[in-house]
Design a protein around this motif. Sequence first.
Motif, PDB file in Angstrom:
ATOM      1  N   UNK A   1      23.969   0.665  19.253  1.00  0.00           N
ATOM      2  CA  UNK A   1      23.366   0.956  17.950  1.00  0.00           C
ATOM      3  C   UNK A   1      23.561   2.373  17.440  1.00  0.00           C
ATOM      4  N   UNK A   2      22.465   3.082  17.262  1.00  0.00           N
ATOM      5  CA  UNK A   2      22.521   4.427  16.688  1.00  0.00           C
ATOM      6  C   UNK A   2      23.302   5.399  17.567  1.00  0.00           C
ATOM      7  N   UNK A   3      23.217   5.210  18.870  1.00  0.00           N
ATOM      8  CA  UNK A   3      23.923   6.102  19.792  1.00  0.00           C
ATOM      9  C   UNK A   3      25.440   5.969  19.586  1.00  0.00           C
ATOM     10  N   UNK A   4      25.907   4.797  19.248  1.00  0.00           N
ATOM     11  CA  UNK A   4      27.352   4.588  19.100  1.00  0.00           C
ATOM     12  C   UNK A   4      27.930   5.437  17.960  1.00  0.00           C
ATOM     13  N   UNK A   5      27.061   5.801  17.011  1.00  0.00           N
ATOM     14  CA  UNK A   5      27.521   6.637  15.892  1.00  0.00           C
ATOM     15  C   UNK A   5      27.984   8.012  16.380  1.00  0.00           C
TER      16      UNK A   5
ATOM     17  N   UNK B   1      29.461   8.524  19.415  1.00  0.00           N
ATOM     18  CA  UNK B   1      30.467   8.383  20.479  1.00  0.00           C
ATOM     19  C   UNK B   1      31.880   8.394  19.899  1.00  0.00           C
ATOM     20  N   UNK B   2      32.852   8.660  20.776  1.00  0.00           N
ATOM     21  CA  UNK B   2      34.239   8.381  20.425  1.00  0.00           C
ATOM     22  C   UNK B   2      34.418   6.862  20.483  1.00  0.00           C
ATOM     23  N   UNK B   3      35.356   6.363  19.709  1.00  0.00           N
ATOM     24  CA  UNK B   3      35.638   4.926  19.743  1.00  0.00           C
ATOM     25  C   UNK B   3      35.978   4.461  21.150  1.00  0.00           C
ATOM     26  N   UNK B   4      36.675   5.314  21.869  1.00  0.00           N
ATOM     27  CA  UNK B   4      37.097   4.941  23.224  1.00  0.00           C
ATOM     28  C   UNK B   4      35.911   4.795  24.176  1.00  0.00           C
ATOM     29  N   UNK B   5      34.796   5.447  23.842  1.00  0.00           N
ATOM     30  CA  UNK B   5      33.600   5.324  24.705  1.00  0.00           C
ATOM     31  C   UNK B   5      32.716   4.178  24.243  1.00  0.00           C
ATOM     32  N   UNK B   6      32.913   3.789  23.012  1.00  0.00           N
ATOM     33  CA  UNK B   6      31.970   2.867  22.395  1.00  0.00           C
ATOM     34  C   UNK B   6      32.355   1.392  22.575  1.00  0.00           C
ATOM     35  N   UNK B   7      33.644   1.086  22.459  1.00  0.00           N
ATOM     36  CA  UNK B   7      34.031  -0.332  22.432  1.00  0.00           C
ATOM     37  C   UNK B   7      34.231  -0.913  23.830  1.00  0.00           C
ATOM     38  N   UNK B   8      34.115  -2.221  23.921  1.00  0.00           N
ATOM     39  CA  UNK B   8      34.133  -2.902  25.215  1.00  0.00           C
ATOM     40  C   UNK B   8      35.539  -3.400  25.534  1.00  0.00           C
ATOM     41  N   UNK B   9      36.154  -2.778  26.538  1.00  0.00           N
ATOM     42  CA  UNK B   9      37.520  -3.161  26.898  1.00  0.00           C
ATOM     43  C   UNK B   9      37.599  -4.633  27.301  1.00  0.00           C
TER      44      UNK B   9
END
Length: 402
Positions: A269-273, A275-283
């Motif tokens: 949620x708000x924390x993802x705002x 983050x870098x995309x690389x840390x945020x999305x699920x591989x």
Amino acid sequence: MIRFLTAGESHGKALSTIIEGFPSNIPVKNEYINIHLARRQMGYGRGLRMKIETDKAEILSGIRFQKTLGSPISILIHNKDWENWTEIMTADEKLTEPEKITIPRPGHADLVGVTKYNFDDIRNSIDRSSARETAARVAACSIARRFLEELGITIGSFVESIGGIFPKNNYREELFLNTDTEFNAWELSQKADESQVRVLDITQEEKIIRKIKTAKKKGDTLGGTFYTIASGMPIGLGSFVHYDTKLNAEIAHSIMSINAVKGIEIGTGFESADMFGSQSHDEINIKNGKISRKSNRAGGIEGGMSTGLPLIVRAAMKPIATLMTPINTVDLSIMEETEARRERSDFVAVPACAVIAESMLAWTISSFILKKFGGDSLEETKENFNNYNSKINERLIINFKK
Ligand code: EPS
């Protein structure tokens, strides 16, 4: 299409609900509804009203021999407190002159309620805007919850914080790294239910109870945050094609409809705002020959659709609006500034709010399930559901095979 309505004032004779659209043959016992009604009444910091009430569902229609009939289900929950309010809340002629409430509480529905509905007594809006209404919601949504259990979908919740007291461990990371398809969210709730404030961490519980005691002593109230989680989700509930077909949007709607909820997030949620995309999305990876994920920071939803991983919903509840040491307001009868009225209430209701959120989430998921899989009987829905699930993994392999 499933729908439900609730009716009833907090100090009226009873709450009631009519639930429509569920298939036949869902096993539902009265005690099952009562278990969830009792869970909603729990929590350290509730007010005296919860000592008066022991909410019990009286099923009036739509269920025979403990199975749904496919017809409208109606449920009644009597208000025990009604006997103390019969003259004040009667639907009949006014025989006494009850106290008129003219001092609105900031944060409650009082002021806008009387303005909008053209009342001269705040009691008229207090009683329906009260969170007592959520007892009827829990009863209605018990049907949804039971239906989902039949499909292997369970819902759980726990309180994350009350009054800003959070657990010390890295529970969030644990939640977002959980990609276990065997995970059962209801087990989380069972653990949380052992705590007086529905937290998972016992040292946190002690601190929270101390803080609630301080709030009580000061005549103040507290809010908090909680997680609601669903496991056993199929892939592809909801859709990316329209604003009103997105699962995340409907979840936000149902959770934000709960009294005093002021915020919601899905996954990080708000924390993802931040983050870098690389840390945020699920591989995306391959586990046991199947497409899988390394993490679930998306909270089980991508593109408005369920990914099949647990749905992770976090919400924030503001502090209860009724204060025993009140803040300032205006007495509308004399148009003078004064202190808000004291009214019996809860000091904290976050544990209850989490149970209500479980119920609302069960409702929203059920609605998407029935839109996708249909069925007039549970057997028919189950067959469609199982058929889809059994083919879903092969689908990608077949479609993309060279
Ligand atoms: C509430 C005020 C209190 C709470 C109530 C919500 O009720 P009363 O005015 O009767 O003391 O107990 O919650 C419930 C009754 C319930 O069942 O959750 C309010 O103003 O919202």
